[in-house]
Design an enzyme around this catalytic site. Structure first.
Site, PDB file in Angstrom:
ATOM      1  N   LEU A 143       0.847  -1.179   0.000  1.00  0.00           N
ATOM      2  CA  LEU A 143       0.000   0.000   0.000  1.00  0.00           C
ATOM      3  C   LEU A 143       0.889   1.237   0.000  1.00  0.00           C
ATOM      4  O   LEU A 143       1.839   1.318   0.783  1.00  0.00           O
ATOM      5  CB  LEU A 143      -0.888  -0.014   1.251  1.00  0.00           C
ATOM      6  CG  LEU A 143      -1.678   1.246   1.560  1.00  0.00           C
ATOM      7  CD1 LEU A 143      -2.757   1.459   0.497  1.00  0.00           C
ATOM      8  CD2 LEU A 143      -2.317   1.148   2.938  1.00  0.00           C
ATOM      9  N   SER A 144       0.583   2.187  -0.869  1.00  0.00           N
ATOM     10  CA  SER A 144       1.295   3.457  -0.906  1.00  0.00           C
ATOM     11  C   SER A 144       2.797   3.201  -1.141  1.00  0.00           C
ATOM     12  O   SER A 144       3.157   2.500  -2.080  1.00  0.00           O
ATOM     13  CB  SER A 144       1.030   4.218   0.398  1.00  0.00           C
ATOM     14  OG  SER A 144       1.636   5.469   0.404  1.00  0.00           O
ATOM     15  N   MET A 145       3.639   3.706  -0.282  1.00  0.00           N
ATOM     16  CA  MET A 145       5.079   3.495  -0.442  1.00  0.00           C
ATOM     17  C   MET A 145       5.421   2.008  -0.406  1.00  0.00           C
ATOM     18  O   MET A 145       6.382   1.569  -1.039  1.00  0.00           O
ATOM     19  CB  MET A 145       5.833   4.228   0.666  1.00  0.00           C
ATOM     20  CG  MET A 145       7.332   4.181   0.533  1.00  0.00           C
ATOM     21  SD  MET A 145       8.098   5.183   1.814  1.00  0.00           S
ATOM     22  CE  MET A 145       9.149   3.956   2.538  1.00  0.00           C
ATOM     23  N   GLY A 147       3.875  -0.295  -1.884  1.00  0.00           N
ATOM     24  CA  GLY A 147       3.771  -0.771  -3.260  1.00  0.00           C
ATOM     25  C   GLY A 147       5.042  -0.498  -4.046  1.00  0.00           C
ATOM     26  O   GLY A 147       5.498  -1.336  -4.827  1.00  0.00           O
ATOM     27  N   ALA A 170      -1.323  -0.936  -4.401  1.00  0.00           N
ATOM     28  CA  ALA A 170      -2.495  -0.148  -4.052  1.00  0.00           C
ATOM     29  C   ALA A 170      -2.072   1.262  -3.671  1.00  0.00           C
ATOM     30  O   ALA A 170      -1.216   1.453  -2.814  1.00  0.00           O
ATOM     31  CB  ALA A 170      -3.244  -0.793  -2.892  1.00  0.00           C
TER      32      ALA A 170
END
Length: 178
Positions: A143-145, A147, A170
């Site tokens: 998720l976010s970083m 990813g 994501a």
């Protein structure tokens, strides 16, 4: 029955307790907490788990969130902030047959020098991941970083000749968008 736990745990109470601890300067070794199966996520469970992690060695990047199951493990690097507790609901939603491991940053609690780059994080996390699963195909998500870290891990694994079955991303950006 009003106020009953019904096996779900008092998550709001846990979050409030965590917030108070953070405000007081207490930094938590999340890997140690997951090692002690903080399953009900209550302030009492947190206190019990914290007492068991006291004096432990430097935290490992690998955080076992859900270790049972027969499927190929899913490895999820942390988002910005460095912690992986937010992945617990996802692990539960995937079911008990899905082993699930978070990969947390070093340094956010002052216990070690923080990583200086995503490739540096990815190298350490690939090494930690291989302590659980020696050979691919690997399953990664973030998720976010997280990813961006998962993507870099997949690239490093590919270059090394390892197979990656899936990379789930994501809400993340490529380096050119950042």
């Amino acid at each position: 029955m009003p106020g009953a736990d019904h096996g779900q745990g008092d998550r709001l109470g846990l979050l409030q307790t965590l917030g108070k601890l953070w405000t007081c300067g207490v930094r938590i070794d999340w890997s140690g907490l997951h090692d002690h199966k903080l399953e009900h996520h209550t302030p009492r469970g947190l206190a019990t788990a914290l007492s068991k992690t006291r004096g432990s060695a430097r935290p490992n990047a690998l955080v076992p969130i859900q270790t049972g199951g027969s499927r190929t493990p899913l490895f999820c690097p942390h988002p910005f902030g460095g912690h992986v507790l937010l992945y617990t609901p996802l692990a539960k939603a995937l079911g008990t047959e899905q082993p699930f491991f978070g990969l947390q940053a070093r340094g956010p609690n002052g216990e070690a020098r923080p990583h200086l780059s995503i490739p540096e994080m990815a190298r350490e996390y690939v090494e930690a991941m291989k302590s659980v699963q020696i050979h691919g195909p690997y399953q990664l998500a973030g998720l976010s970083m997280g990813g961006s870290i998962a993507w870099d891990m997949a690239c490093q694994l590919h270059i090394a000749g390892d197979k990656v079955a899936i990379v789930g991303l994501a809400r993340c950006q490529s380096a050119s968008q950042a």
